[in-house]
Enzyme design. Structure first.
Site, mmCIF file in Angstrom:
data_model
loop_
_atom_site.group_PDB
_atom_site.id
_atom_site.type_symbol
_atom_site.label_atom_id
_atom_site.label_comp_id
_atom_site.label_asym_id
_atom_site.label_seq_id
_atom_site.Cartn_x
_atom_site.Cartn_y
_atom_site.Cartn_z
ATOM 1 N N THR A 1 0.823 -1.211 0.000
ATOM 2 C CA THR A 1 0.000 0.000 0.000
ATOM 3 C C THR A 1 0.855 1.258 0.000
ATOM 4 O OG1 THR A 1 -1.532 1.253 1.393
ATOM 5 C CG2 THR A 1 -0.094 -0.256 2.528
ATOM 6 N N ASP A 2 0.271 2.365 -0.460
ATOM 7 C CA ASP A 2 0.981 3.647 -0.379
ATOM 8 C C ASP A 2 1.057 4.171 1.063
ATOM 9 O OD1 ASP A 2 -1.669 4.406 -0.019
ATOM 10 O OD2 ASP A 2 -1.720 5.881 -1.638
ATOM 11 N N GLU A 3 0.285 3.554 1.974
ATOM 12 C CA GLU A 3 0.279 4.070 3.361
ATOM 13 C C GLU A 3 1.624 3.880 4.055
ATOM 14 O OE1 GLU A 3 -3.094 3.476 5.781
ATOM 15 O OE2 GLU A 3 -4.491 3.626 4.110
ATOM 16 N N TYR B 1 -1.824 -0.381 10.961
ATOM 17 C CA TYR B 1 -1.956 -1.068 9.662
ATOM 18 C C TYR B 1 -0.765 -0.736 8.770
ATOM 19 C CZ TYR B 1 -3.329 -1.530 4.748
ATOM 20 O OH TYR B 1 -3.335 -1.811 3.399
ATOM 21 N N LYS C 1 2.205 -3.240 7.284
ATOM 22 C CA LYS C 1 2.483 -3.437 5.855
ATOM 23 C C LYS C 1 3.940 -3.039 5.545
ATOM 24 C CE LYS C 1 0.078 -4.541 2.950
ATOM 25 N NZ LYS C 1 -0.335 -5.876 2.404
HETATM 26 P P1 NAD Z 1 -9.730 -7.228 2.149
HETATM 27 O O1 NAD Z 1 -9.751 -6.962 3.608
HETATM 28 O O2 NAD Z 1 -10.946 -6.949 1.331
HETATM 29 O O3 NAD Z 1 -9.377 -8.761 1.896
HETATM 30 C C1 NAD Z 1 -8.367 -9.440 2.608
HETATM 31 C C2 NAD Z 1 -8.520 -10.928 2.353
HETATM 32 O O4 NAD Z 1 -7.490 -11.585 3.083
HETATM 33 C C3 NAD Z 1 -9.858 -11.488 2.867
HETATM 34 O O5 NAD Z 1 -10.403 -12.362 1.907
HETATM 35 C C4 NAD Z 1 -9.476 -12.240 4.130
HETATM 36 O O6 NAD Z 1 -10.308 -13.358 4.398
HETATM 37 C C5 NAD Z 1 -8.040 -12.677 3.809
HETATM 38 N N1 NAD Z 1 -7.248 -12.868 5.025
HETATM 39 C C6 NAD Z 1 -7.132 -12.006 6.083
HETATM 40 N N2 NAD Z 1 -6.352 -12.555 7.037
HETATM 41 C C7 NAD Z 1 -5.948 -13.761 6.555
HETATM 42 C C8 NAD Z 1 -5.118 -14.791 7.070
HETATM 43 N N3 NAD Z 1 -4.563 -14.684 8.284
HETATM 44 N N4 NAD Z 1 -4.885 -15.889 6.317
HETATM 45 C C9 NAD Z 1 -5.455 -16.001 5.077
HETATM 46 N N5 NAD Z 1 -6.275 -15.079 4.560
HETATM 47 C C10 NAD Z 1 -6.514 -13.965 5.276
HETATM 48 O O7 NAD Z 1 -8.467 -6.465 1.597
HETATM 49 P P2 NAD Z 1 -8.238 -5.713 0.204
HETATM 50 O O8 NAD Z 1 -8.739 -4.336 0.321
HETATM 51 O O9 NAD Z 1 -8.709 -6.588 -0.880
HETATM 52 O O10 NAD Z 1 -6.642 -5.645 0.196
HETATM 53 C C11 NAD Z 1 -5.871 -6.709 -0.341
HETATM 54 C C12 NAD Z 1 -4.406 -6.356 -0.239
HETATM 55 O O11 NAD Z 1 -4.154 -5.165 -0.965
HETATM 56 C C13 NAD Z 1 -3.923 -6.090 1.181
HETATM 57 O O12 NAD Z 1 -2.639 -6.629 1.308
HETATM 58 C C14 NAD Z 1 -3.898 -4.580 1.297
HETATM 59 O O13 NAD Z 1 -2.928 -4.155 2.225
HETATM 60 C C15 NAD Z 1 -3.539 -4.192 -0.116
HETATM 61 N N6 NAD Z 1 -4.036 -2.874 -0.561
HETATM 62 C C16 NAD Z 1 -5.351 -2.528 -0.430
HETATM 63 C C17 NAD Z 1 -5.797 -1.304 -0.917
HETATM 64 C C18 NAD Z 1 -7.242 -0.872 -0.822
HETATM 65 O O14 NAD Z 1 -7.569 0.263 -1.160
HETATM 66 N N7 NAD Z 1 -8.154 -1.735 -0.409
HETATM 67 C C19 NAD Z 1 -4.881 -0.425 -1.520
HETATM 68 C C20 NAD Z 1 -3.535 -0.806 -1.612
HETATM 69 C C21 NAD Z 1 -3.126 -2.034 -1.160
HETATM 70 O O1 DAU Z 2 -4.140 4.070 0.445
HETATM 71 C C1 DAU Z 2 -4.350 2.692 0.368
HETATM 72 C C2 DAU Z 2 -5.201 2.252 1.532
HETATM 73 O O2 DAU Z 2 -6.515 2.755 1.298
HETATM 74 C C3 DAU Z 2 -5.224 0.728 1.719
HETATM 75 O O3 DAU Z 2 -3.948 0.283 2.032
HETATM 76 C C4 DAU Z 2 -6.198 0.357 2.826
HETATM 77 O O4 DAU Z 2 -6.288 -1.054 2.919
HETATM 78 C C5 DAU Z 2 -7.553 0.934 2.507
HETATM 79 O O5 DAU Z 2 -8.452 0.659 3.564
HETATM 80 C C6 DAU Z 2 -7.473 2.448 2.272
HETATM 81 O O6 DAU Z 2 -7.178 3.151 3.497
HETATM 82 P P1 DAU Z 2 -7.917 4.519 3.914
HETATM 83 O O7 DAU Z 2 -7.846 4.654 5.371
HETATM 84 O O8 DAU Z 2 -7.457 5.642 3.080
HETATM 85 O O9 DAU Z 2 -9.421 4.143 3.415
HETATM 86 P P2 DAU Z 2 -10.853 4.336 4.090
HETATM 87 O O10 DAU Z 2 -11.872 3.954 3.074
HETATM 88 O O11 DAU Z 2 -10.948 3.708 5.436
HETATM 89 O O12 DAU Z 2 -10.928 5.917 4.294
HETATM 90 C C7 DAU Z 2 -10.794 6.809 3.204
HETATM 91 C C8 DAU Z 2 -10.867 8.237 3.756
HETATM 92 O O13 DAU Z 2 -12.209 8.467 4.249
HETATM 93 C C9 DAU Z 2 -9.966 8.482 4.949
HETATM 94 O O14 DAU Z 2 -9.466 9.805 4.911
HETATM 95 C C10 DAU Z 2 -10.874 8.311 6.153
HETATM 96 C C11 DAU Z 2 -12.207 8.805 5.634
HETATM 97 N N1 DAU Z 2 -13.397 8.159 6.255
HETATM 98 C C12 DAU Z 2 -13.459 6.805 6.269
HETATM 99 C C13 DAU Z 2 -14.540 6.165 6.847
HETATM 100 C C14 DAU Z 2 -14.601 4.657 6.888
HETATM 101 C C15 DAU Z 2 -14.426 8.947 6.765
HETATM 102 O O15 DAU Z 2 -14.380 10.197 6.717
HETATM 103 N N2 DAU Z 2 -15.495 8.318 7.334
HETATM 104 C C16 DAU Z 2 -15.591 6.953 7.406
HETATM 105 O O16 DAU Z 2 -16.591 6.434 7.960
#
Ligand code: NAD
Ligand code: DAU
Length: 349
Positions: free
Chosen positions: A132-134, A157, A161
């Site tokens: 992730t970019d975080e 988190y 990562k």
């Molecule tokens: P998600 O939470 O939707 O899915 C995670 C999956 O991993 C689920 O299916 C869960 O059952 C499985 N999982 C969790 N713990 C596990 C374990 N201990 N063993 C096996 N499986 C397990 O997540 P996502 O949003 O699809 O993110 C996927 C990946 O991409 C993550 O590594 C996250 O850090 C990265 N990522 C997410 C975003 C985003 O915006 N969602 C952005 C950048 C990177």
């Molecule tokens: O940048 C990549 C990341 O983006 C991934 O690595 C993470 O897995 C993914 O969850 C996401 O993280 P964020 O914290 O940016 O996403 P989230 O959707 O939780 O929140 C987006 C923005 O909205 C953030 O500034 C917080 C705000 N927010 C979020 C929620 C859930 C609110 O204002 N209200 C809310 O209820």
């Protein structure tokens, strides 16, 4: 079958799109989808591909060392695309150890098992770590995250990562494991669990519930359509340079408040409500602890070296996403019943 690929977390949001793309595009690969089916994993996300002949689903936990070792010994995977993780920042604030255990120790278990099956025979093998970019922390008003930006994670988190990224690089350096890492910005699209901003707000608008905006709503994120992330992963998996990192982003920055207003406008149209109806649900709530102000990705390396760029505009991607949630009421109902209600009460009431 000329390659056995383990994809972890393939029942989750992004993983399900990656699994689908690989299964359909590469009939000669056998795709093993390993997922623990936590609250975020959902077999519904992949039900259209479950009968494919080049696909095997395995329920299992990456935290379980013995299970992981036995699995790698049995199947001898040529490559791993590792997405399984605890992924929601708010949950990492209340339960940090879950993130350390899955994201750090789970990744170490996969790396150890991969190293053990191939030892010095690592030619044509690959460990692809999806990150992730975080990990880069928070930007001020200007600037972008590049692949050389220093790590500065700010939430449990993000730190978990970052630790897993460091482990992958260290195993590459120490044991010669071929690897690539990609760091992506915020994804949106079908099948995202409604704890994240966009699906949470879609569900609340549908149900006329308030839209909880953290702090002043001026936090900025760079949004990418999930199918474009899956395409980027495919490109990097096949053409990425060993030991390289690739940033993936949408060239698409929005403050939360601007995004929410666009979302409200599109929802009013689709639900045939008077313009302005959904925006009335906006409610300012207590800020997230340690909230990162701005993320923005410079994805030019990926664009220049591998030719990738996002395929849809944000307005198009968002509209497609809203349509999917409105057409898949049962999916939304199923994932928001039961324990989701407890989570919601604890977070927002
Ligand atoms: P998600 O939470 O939707 O899915 C995670 C999956 O991993 C689920 O299916 C869960 O059952 C499985 N999982 C969790 N713990 C596990 C374990 N201990 N063993 C096996 N499986 C397990 O997540 P996502 O949003 O699809 O993110 C996927 C990946 O991409 C993550 O590594 C996250 O850090 C990265 N990522 C997410 C975003 C985003 O915006 N969602 C952005 C950048 C990177
Ligand atoms: O940048 C990549 C990341 O983006 C991934 O690595 C993470 O897995 C993914 O969850 C996401 O993280 P964020 O914290 O940016 O996403 P989230 O959707 O939780 O929140 C987006 C923005 O909205 C953030 O500034 C917080 C705000 N927010 C979020 C929620 C859930 C609110 O204002 N209200 C809310 O209820």
């Amino acid at each position: 079958m000329d390659k056995k690929i383990l994809i972890t977390g393939g029942a989750g949001f992004i993983g399900s799109h990656v699994v689908r793309l690989f299964i359909n595009k590469y009939p000669d690969y056998h795709i093993f989808n390993l997922d623990a089916l936590t609250y975020a994993g959902n077999m519904e996300n992949i039900k259209d591909i479950e009968d494919k002949s080049n696909y095997t689903f395995i329920k299992g936990d990456i935290k379980d060392i013995d299970f992981i070792n036995a699995l790698f010994q049995k199947y001898k995977f040529d490559a791993v695309i590792h997405l399984a993780a605890e992924s929601h920042v708010d949950r990492s604030i209340t339960h940090p150890n879950d993130f350390i255990e899955t994201n750090v120790l789970g990744t170490a278990n996969l790396l150890n098992a991969f190293r053990d099956i191939w030892k010095d025979n690592l030619e044509n093998k690959l460990f692809y770590h999806v990150s992730t970019d975080e990990v880069y922390g928070s930007l001020g008003k200007i600037g972008l995250f590049t692949e050389t930006t220093s790590y500065d994670p700010q939430s449990p988190y993000a730190a978990s990562k970052a630790a897993s990224d460091h482990l992958v690089r260290a195993y590459g350096n120490t044991y010669g494991i071929p690897f690539v890492i990609s760091n992506c910005s915020n994804n949106y699209g079908a099948n995202q669990f409604p704890e994240k901003l966009i699906p949470l707000f879609i569900n609340n608008i549908k149900n006329n519930k308030s839209l909880p905006v953290y702090g002043d709503g001026q936090y900025t994120r760079d949004w990418l359509f999930v199918e474009d992330h899956a395409i980027a992963i495919d490109e990097i998996f096949h053409k990425g340079k060993n030991t390289d990192t690739y940033n993936i982003g949408g060239f698409n920055e929005w403050t939360n408040l601007d995004l929410i207003h666009l979302l409200c406008k599109q929802m009013d149209k689709k639900l045939e409500r008077e313009e302005g109806t959904s925006a009335k649900l906006i409610t300012y709530v207590k800020d997230r602890a340690g909230h990162d102000r701005r993320y923005a990705i410079d994805a030019n390396k990926l664009n220049k070296e591998l030719g990738w760029k996002p395929s849809v505009t944000f307005e198009e991607g968002l509209s497609k996403t809203l349509d999917w949630y409105l057409e898949n009421e049962d999916w939304l109902k199923n994932v928001t019943s039961g324990t989701y209600q407890d989570y919601y009460k604890k977070m927002y009431d």
